[in-house]
Design an enzyme around this catalytic site. Structure first.
Site, PDB file in Angstrom:
ATOM      1  N   TYR A  35       8.752   4.959  -4.092  1.00  0.00           N
ATOM      2  CA  TYR A  35       9.831   4.646  -5.028  1.00  0.00           C
ATOM      3  C   TYR A  35      10.324   5.933  -5.705  1.00  0.00           C
ATOM      4  O   TYR A  35      11.525   6.226  -5.709  1.00  0.00           O
ATOM      5  CB  TYR A  35       9.305   3.648  -6.070  1.00  0.00           C
ATOM      6  N   GLU A 112      -5.363   8.404 -22.566  1.00  0.00           N
ATOM      7  CA  GLU A 112      -5.900   7.141 -22.045  1.00  0.00           C
ATOM      8  C   GLU A 112      -5.812   7.132 -20.524  1.00  0.00           C
ATOM      9  O   GLU A 112      -4.931   7.782 -19.966  1.00  0.00           O
ATOM     10  CB  GLU A 112      -5.029   5.965 -22.555  1.00  0.00           C
ATOM     11  N   LYS A 114      -4.430   5.849 -17.223  1.00  0.00           N
ATOM     12  CA  LYS A 114      -3.247   5.063 -16.857  1.00  0.00           C
ATOM     13  C   LYS A 114      -3.723   4.008 -15.872  1.00  0.00           C
ATOM     14  O   LYS A 114      -4.155   4.342 -14.763  1.00  0.00           O
ATOM     15  CB  LYS A 114      -2.169   5.943 -16.240  1.00  0.00           C
ATOM     16  N   ARG A 135       6.536  -7.834 -17.959  1.00  0.00           N
ATOM     17  CA  ARG A 135       7.524  -6.877 -18.437  1.00  0.00           C
ATOM     18  C   ARG A 135       8.946  -7.265 -18.025  1.00  0.00           C
ATOM     19  O   ARG A 135       9.896  -6.997 -18.746  1.00  0.00           O
ATOM     20  CB  ARG A 135       7.189  -5.491 -17.878  1.00  0.00           C
ATOM     21  N   CYS A 400      -4.626  13.492  34.124  1.00  0.00           N
ATOM     22  CA  CYS A 400      -4.981  13.574  35.545  1.00  0.00           C
ATOM     23  C   CYS A 400      -4.013  12.819  36.449  1.00  0.00           C
ATOM     24  O   CYS A 400      -4.189  12.792  37.663  1.00  0.00           O
ATOM     25  CB  CYS A 400      -6.399  13.055  35.760  1.00  0.00           C
ATOM     26  N   CYS A 415      -7.270   5.185  31.265  1.00  0.00           N
ATOM     27  CA  CYS A 415      -7.031   6.004  32.453  1.00  0.00           C
ATOM     28  C   CYS A 415      -8.068   5.606  33.493  1.00  0.00           C
ATOM     29  O   CYS A 415      -9.264   5.572  33.204  1.00  0.00           O
ATOM     30  CB  CYS A 415      -7.169   7.485  32.098  1.00  0.00           C
ATOM     31  N   CYS A 421     -10.924  12.637  36.079  1.00  0.00           N
ATOM     32  CA  CYS A 421     -10.002  13.030  35.012  1.00  0.00           C
ATOM     33  C   CYS A 421     -10.709  14.102  34.185  1.00  0.00           C
ATOM     34  O   CYS A 421     -11.775  13.852  33.618  1.00  0.00           O
ATOM     35  CB  CYS A 421      -9.652  11.824  34.148  1.00  0.00           C
TER      36      CYS A 421
HETATM   37  S1  IVH Z   1       1.818   2.699 -22.923  1.00  0.00           S
HETATM   38  C1  IVH Z   1       4.931   4.268 -23.815  1.00  0.00           C
HETATM   39  N1  IVH Z   1      -0.573   3.112 -21.888  1.00  0.00           N
HETATM   40  O1  IVH Z   1       2.356   2.322 -17.176  1.00  0.00           O
HETATM   41  C2  IVH Z   1       4.481   2.946 -24.192  1.00  0.00           C
HETATM   42  N2  IVH Z   1       1.125   2.227 -20.487  1.00  0.00           N
HETATM   43  O2  IVH Z   1       5.750   3.000 -16.897  1.00  0.00           O
HETATM   44  C3  IVH Z   1       4.393   1.927 -23.169  1.00  0.00           C
HETATM   45  N3  IVH Z   1       0.349   1.727 -18.202  1.00  0.00           N
HETATM   46  O3  IVH Z   1       4.027  -0.392 -16.695  1.00  0.00           O
HETATM   47  C4  IVH Z   1       3.264   1.926 -22.280  1.00  0.00           C
HETATM   48  N4  IVH Z   1      -1.739   2.357 -18.486  1.00  0.00           N
HETATM   49  O4  IVH Z   1       2.081  -0.966 -18.136  1.00  0.00           O
HETATM   50  C5  IVH Z   1       0.685   2.689 -21.672  1.00  0.00           C
HETATM   51  N5  IVH Z   1      -2.753   3.455 -21.139  1.00  0.00           N
HETATM   52  C6  IVH Z   1      -1.491   3.048 -20.914  1.00  0.00           C
HETATM   53  C7  IVH Z   1      -1.095   2.553 -19.651  1.00  0.00           C
HETATM   54  C8  IVH Z   1       0.235   2.162 -19.480  1.00  0.00           C
HETATM   55  C9  IVH Z   1      -0.855   1.857 -17.642  1.00  0.00           C
HETATM   56  C10 IVH Z   1       1.547   1.243 -17.502  1.00  0.00           C
HETATM   57  C11 IVH Z   1       2.457   0.347 -18.294  1.00  0.00           C
HETATM   58  C12 IVH Z   1       3.796   0.569 -17.665  1.00  0.00           C
HETATM   59  C13 IVH Z   1       3.664   1.899 -16.995  1.00  0.00           C
HETATM   60  C14 IVH Z   1       4.587   2.907 -17.597  1.00  0.00           C
END
Ligand code: IVH
Length: 578
Positions: A35, A112, A114, A135, A400, A415, A421
């Site tokens: 994406y 944090e 992600k 969302r 071969c 083969c 071969c």
């Molecule tokens: S904060 C900035 N914290 O990442 C405030 N998002 O495009 C809003 N996500 O789909 C989000 N871990 O769901 C935040 N520790 C984290 C996260 C987190 C994953 C996801 C969130 C969103 C995407 C951001």
């Protein structure tokens, strides 16, 4: 219409379709990487033709049609995203930008993991879970309250006797698939979305889904917090799950250490993570930095290096294995994935070519997870153009020239040249001298190919007639090395035992374990040679297919001659078995 304009229109269409699948259907069909690459390409093209940029372009706004939701709910405040970075330098730039704006010595960042899952927003009214929403397009989401009630870690009510309960609390976070150590899911979001969409999760699904809250809004304002971190810690009192790795740092050095630590831990965690999120801890500062219509400017995702890359298929070559199986291999324009330079990827078999719908000159996604061999996971069909060449299934062996045929279940192309071969014979010699077989480590792959190409070895017996002069004749081999190899060959005759010898013959389906079982049963090679399929099948672990392979192998006059000569006085392999 110009070429660029046409391309812009087609990529926009594609991204809008992906957005629809991701945001509305909760069923993405492309990875984040694919994406992001398409959006990047669109931005580049739009830079060439700024006259074509309109507010409708997906680079300008999230343009999602939400009319397909069964039951939609407006978010109290939009659920926005944040920018992503991939390099340490980008992190320094982000930090510098923040420091320039605030001109203070100390800035606290809350870092944090992600989490790779599905974003949801949950509203508690007077301590009771009122509804949960996806969302959606960031402004309107889908009501998924029934599904969320099944996730055991999300509290249905947040009553307790210690603290005040706000009358209106909205928490946001990520629903994720709980991983056991073995799973290595490529498309995590797909799976979470799938599980979340079922209105009645069964018991096993309930154990599958987890949730971590990463932000909250006390809408009713009974409680007030200055810092993001403190708010999250407070929510723990309500038994709202907060990820234990969340930590605060005041400089980029510590942030990068956290990033590397999380990356190292990634495989061991019970949630999938694709990077870290760095947030400014002070709510006052967050407010000052503000938002655009798509992103919060006070947070950034620092993504782990992707295990996917986009490249092109330059050619397809064919590898012929020891048992004659022909494997198509894609030759790729070089890419680097997580430190490894990759120029080819096996396509396993010809069905794979059909399944992927791959052609020469196609643009493809290559994925390499950990140390696993790289794999072509997808063909970007929208990038295919007139130079794409269909891949032919060879009816002659590319080495071969013998005719090829399919195996009985049509999964493998073979083969028929057998040991005539040179590819099959070379692979057999490599196998024959390997550690669990005759064990002649000095005969490496390159040397074997040279000996075969120079007609010094044309069957397995020839290996034992090798002389120092033969080896020296071949470039790169000096006296000392030649002597060493001859010594190893002599040694191998003394050291080989029955299981190693059976294994060395390279009979299809007879690995070292089966060779040990055969040795235990027959005790000597002559009994094995004269055995029949029925008796062979009495051995635990030997099925009809393997029994047939063994029987057929010793029915072949040429094979029989080689085996008998190897164990004769002339060569004298000493097949001891106790
Ligand atoms: S904060 C900035 N914290 O990442 C405030 N998002 O495009 C809003 N996500 O789909 C989000 N871990 O769901 C935040 N520790 C984290 C996260 C987190 C994953 C996801 C969130 C969103 C995407 C951001």
């Amino acid at each position: 219409m110009g070429k660029i304009k046409r391309k812009i229109i087609s990529i926009r269409k594609l991204i809008n379709y992906w957005n629809y699948l991701y945001y509305v259907k909760n069923k993405p069909i492309v990875s984040d990487y694919e994406y992001d690459q398409a959006v990047k390409e669109l931005i580049l093209l739009e830079n060439y033709r700024p006259d074509l940029i309109t507010s409708e372009s997906p680079t300008q706004k999230i343009n999602v049609n939400i009319k397909n939701f069964h039951n939609s709910i407006h978010h109290i405040s939009p659920m926005l995203s944040f920018d992503s970075i991939y390099k340490y330098n980008d992190l320094i730039n982000f930090d510098n930008k923040i420091r320039n704006i605030f001109k203070v010595d100390r800035i606290v960042y809350c870092c944090e993991p992600k989490i790779d899952g599905v974003a949801v927003s949950i509203l508690y009214e007077n301590g009771k879970l009122k509804y949960a929403v996806t969302r959606g397009n960031g402004y309107i989401g889908e009501n998924i309250t029934n599904n969320i009630l099944n996730i055991s870690s999300i509290p249905l009510s947040i009553e307790n006797n210690i603290t005040k309960i706000p009358s209106l609390l909205e928490i946001r976070g990520e629903v994720f698939l709980i991983r056991n150590n073995k799973s290595n899911l490529l498309n995590e979001r797909n799976n979470v979305a799938g599980a979340l969409r079922k209105s009645n999760l069964d018991v096993s699904d309930k154990k599958l889904l987890g949730f971590y809250c990463y932000s909250a809004d006390i809408i009713s304002k009974e409680l007030f917090f200055d810092y993001h971190y403190n708010l999250l810690q407070y929510l723990k009192l309500y038994k709202i799950p907060i990820n234990k790795y969340i930590s605060c740092f005041t400089n980029t050095k510590d942030i990068i250490k956290f990033y590397h630590d999380m990356h190292k831990k990634k495989a061991l965690l019970n949630f999938n993570t694709d990077g870290i999120v760095i947030k400014i801890n002070s709510f006052a500062m967050q407010k000052k930095l503000g938002v655009t219509n798509k992103i919060h400017k006070w947070a950034i995702a620092y993504k782990f290096p992707s295990h996917e890359k986009i490249t092109t298929v330059k050619n397809i070559v064919y590898q012929v294995g020891r048992t004659g199986v022909i494997t198509p291999v894609a030759k790729l324009s070089m890419i680097n994935i997580a430190g490894a330079n990759i120029t080819s990827a096996s396509l396993h078999n010809f069905n794979e070519i059909e399944k992927l719908n791959i052609m020469i000159n196609d643009t493809v996604i290559v994925s390499r997870i950990g140390d696993v061999i790289p794999k072509i996971t997808k063909v970007l069909l929208y990038k295919r153009n007139s130079n794409a060449i269909k891949i032919k299934i060879p009816n002659k062996c590319p080495v071969c020239n013998s005719v090829t045929k399919y195996n009985s279940n049509k999964t493998k192309l073979i083969c028929t040249g057998k040991l005539n071969c040179s590819a099959q014979f070379t692979e057999l010699v490599k196998h024959f001298v390997s550690k669990n077989a005759v064990n002649i480590p000095g005969l490496g792959n390159k040397l074997i190919s040279k000996l075969i190409n120079n007609n010094i070895i044309s069957n397995l017996i020839d290996i034992f007639y090798l002389k120092e002069v033969d080896l020296i004749k071949i470039s790169g081999i000096n006296h000392r090395l030649a002597k060493k190899i001859i010594c190893e060959i002599k040694q191998s005759k003394k050291n080989i035992n029955l299981p190693n010898f059976i294994y060395s013959l390279g009979i299809n389906g007879v690995g070292i374990v089966t060779s040990i079982l055969l040795s235990k049963f027959y005790k000597n090679i002559n009994s094995l040679i004269v055995s029949d399929i029925k008796i062979l099948m009495r051995i635990k672990g030997v099925g009809l297919k393997t029994a047939k392979n063994i029987y057929d192998f010793f029915q072949d006059k040429n094979n029989l001659f080689i085996v008998k000569t190897l164990i004769s006085k002339k060569i004298g392999l000493n097949l001891f078995y106790k």
